[in-house]
Scaffold this active site. Structure first.
Site, PDB file in Angstrom:
ATOM      1  CG  ASP A   1      -0.179   0.184   2.549  1.00  0.00           C
ATOM      2  OD1 ASP A   1       1.068   0.272   2.544  1.00  0.00           O
ATOM      3  OD2 ASP A   1      -0.847   0.233   3.593  1.00  0.00           O
TER       4      ASP A   1
ATOM      5  CG  ASP B   1       1.525   3.151   4.734  1.00  0.00           C
ATOM      6  OD1 ASP B   1       0.426   2.705   5.077  1.00  0.00           O
ATOM      7  OD2 ASP B   1       2.464   2.428   4.328  1.00  0.00           O
TER       8      ASP B   1
ATOM      9  CG  ASP C   1      -3.577   2.339   5.173  1.00  0.00           C
ATOM     10  OD1 ASP C   1      -4.673   2.135   4.609  1.00  0.00           O
ATOM     11  OD2 ASP C   1      -2.927   1.431   5.731  1.00  0.00           O
TER      12      ASP C   1
END
Ligand code: DCT
Ligand code: MG
Length: 399
Positions: free
Chosen positions: A233, A235, A323
């Site tokens: 992902d 961040d 995120d």
């Protein structure tokens, strides 16, 4: 631009290793023991660990063992394998015989037995047995879905489900919103995110937050800040230099992304942060700042060099997990340190603080139990200094 700024600190450069440990030559008995100039610390926060792993054969095996323990709720052995892997990752040399590990911390009997097998046969039979185990394979598959943790995976496994089609065909299973999106975008989000893709997403978010407040602060954290080439992902931290003004930033950012038509999934958790409830004595507690777990649509045309692993003649876009956390500015350094990771580095920072310094560290604050006071910090360096630790650069935190 923001990415170059974020990465400047994180650019992997040749690091001067503290341990000048010579490797052994089996044919020369007098040179058979390495001569460590400095001993390797049991704490990851006192070791420098770049993305270059010289002992991947061992650490991959330990990761399988740790994961298997995790699936069986054996927390102690799980942590032991993760600590062992972490020590090996920090070595500037490859272990070529067991004697070379004699002075290393965190390597127990079990870990050494696994290493011996690998050194002798090139593989570990215990690891191979786990890898071919149906329960392990199924839990691994189920937990690879966004929104599915070990508990849900276990529940599905116990009900006799073994594949995605088993789950999707089972009428009594109600997937939550996150899991539905996890299945919907499974192909895309199980594919690694490249640094170029992370950079493109950073530019998109940077533009969006600055429309909201011109003085917005955006920082890249997680694995990409540590100099990793790929991640699962991306961040980010967003905040404002004016305390209290960050309150609506995340909600406005989500609105912006929605209006742009690139928000494929969003779970927004409002802040439950309350300084008066600190210090938290709960170990590994997730932080209370406002945050969101997103799936964004990224156009290949926005990525320098195009999408990573794009199929020929395939879609022009991919889905990516992002995120974002939004702390108040006076908590910024703690959040940056906490979200930069790695997980093992964070665990050991907290353990070091508690055990060696009688201090409590989390993503919110640092509390000195002896002085009974909070220690202020505006930079990560301040926090390392409070802890009496040598500063470790982000790209040396790949523990
Ligand atoms: N983190 C933590 N404890 C957790 C989860 C996360 O300390 N239980 C911190 C460490 C890393 C950071 O948050 C971001 O988490 P991930 O994205 O899961 O890790 P990563 O290092 O960025 O790895 P990846 O490259 O796979 O995204
Ligand atoms: Mg990450």
């Amino acid at each position: 631009n923001w990415f170059t700024d974020s990465m400047r600190e994180g650019r992997p450069v040749a690091v001067e290793t503290r341990h000048r440990i010579q490797d052994t030559l089996p044919t020369m008995p007098e040179a058979a023991t390495p001569t460590p100039v400095a001993t390797v610390s049991q704490y990851a926060c006192q070791r420098q660990t770049t993305t270059k792993n010289n002992n991947k054969v061992f650490t991959d095996a330990f990761e399988v063992l740790a994961e298997s323990c995790e699936f069986n709720e054996m927390e102690g052995p799980c942590l032991a394998f993760r600590r062992a892997a972490s020590v090996l990752k920090s070595l500037p040399w490859a272990v070529q015989c067991l004697r070379a590990t004699e002075d290393l911390p965190c390597l127990g009997e079990h870990s050494k037995a696994v290493m011996e097998e690998i050194l002798q046969y090139g593989r570990s039979f215990e690891v191979e047995k786990i890898l071919s185990d149906e329960r392990y394979q199924t839990l691994k598959l189920f937990t690879s879905v966004f929104g599915v943790g070990p508990k849900t995976g276990e529940k599905w496994y116990r009900r006799g489900l073994r594949s995605f089609s088993d789950i999707l065909a089972e009428p009594s299973i109600h997937l939550n919103r996150m899991q539905q999106s996890g299945f919907l975008h499974y192909g895309d989000i199980s594919r690694a995110v490249s640094k170029a893709e992370a950079r493109a997403l950073g530019n998109i978010i940077d533009e969006a937050v600055h429309v909201i407040t011109p003085d917005a602060i955006l920082a890249l954290t997680g694995g990409f800040r540590r100099g990793k080439e790929f991640g699962h992902d991306v961040d980010f931290i967003v905040t404002t230099p004016e305390l209290g003004k960050e309150g609506h930033l995340l909600a406005s950012l989500i609105d912006q992304l929605e209006q742009q038509g690139i928000l494929l999934f969003c779970e927004h958790q409002a802040s439950t942060f309350d300084m008066s409830k600190l210090p938290s004595h709960r170990f590994e507690a997730m932080d209370h700042f406002a945050k969101c777990f997103l799936i964004l649509r990224l156009e290949g045309s926005q990525v320098v060099g195009g999408l990573h692993n794009a199929e020929e003649g395939g879609r022009s876009w991919r889905a990516v997990r992002v995120d974002i956390v939004s702390p108040p500015i006076d908590r910024y350094a703690f959040t940056l340190l906490g979200w930069t990771g790695s997980r093992q580095f964070e665990r050991d920072l907290r353990r070091f603080a508690r055990t060696e310094r009688r201090m409590l560290l989390d993503n919110h604050a640092l509390f000195d139990k002896t002085k009974k006071e909070f220690l202020a910090a505006t930079t990560e360096k301040d926090i390392f200094a409070h802890l009496g630790l040598e500063y470790i650069e982000p790209w040396q935190r790949n523990a």
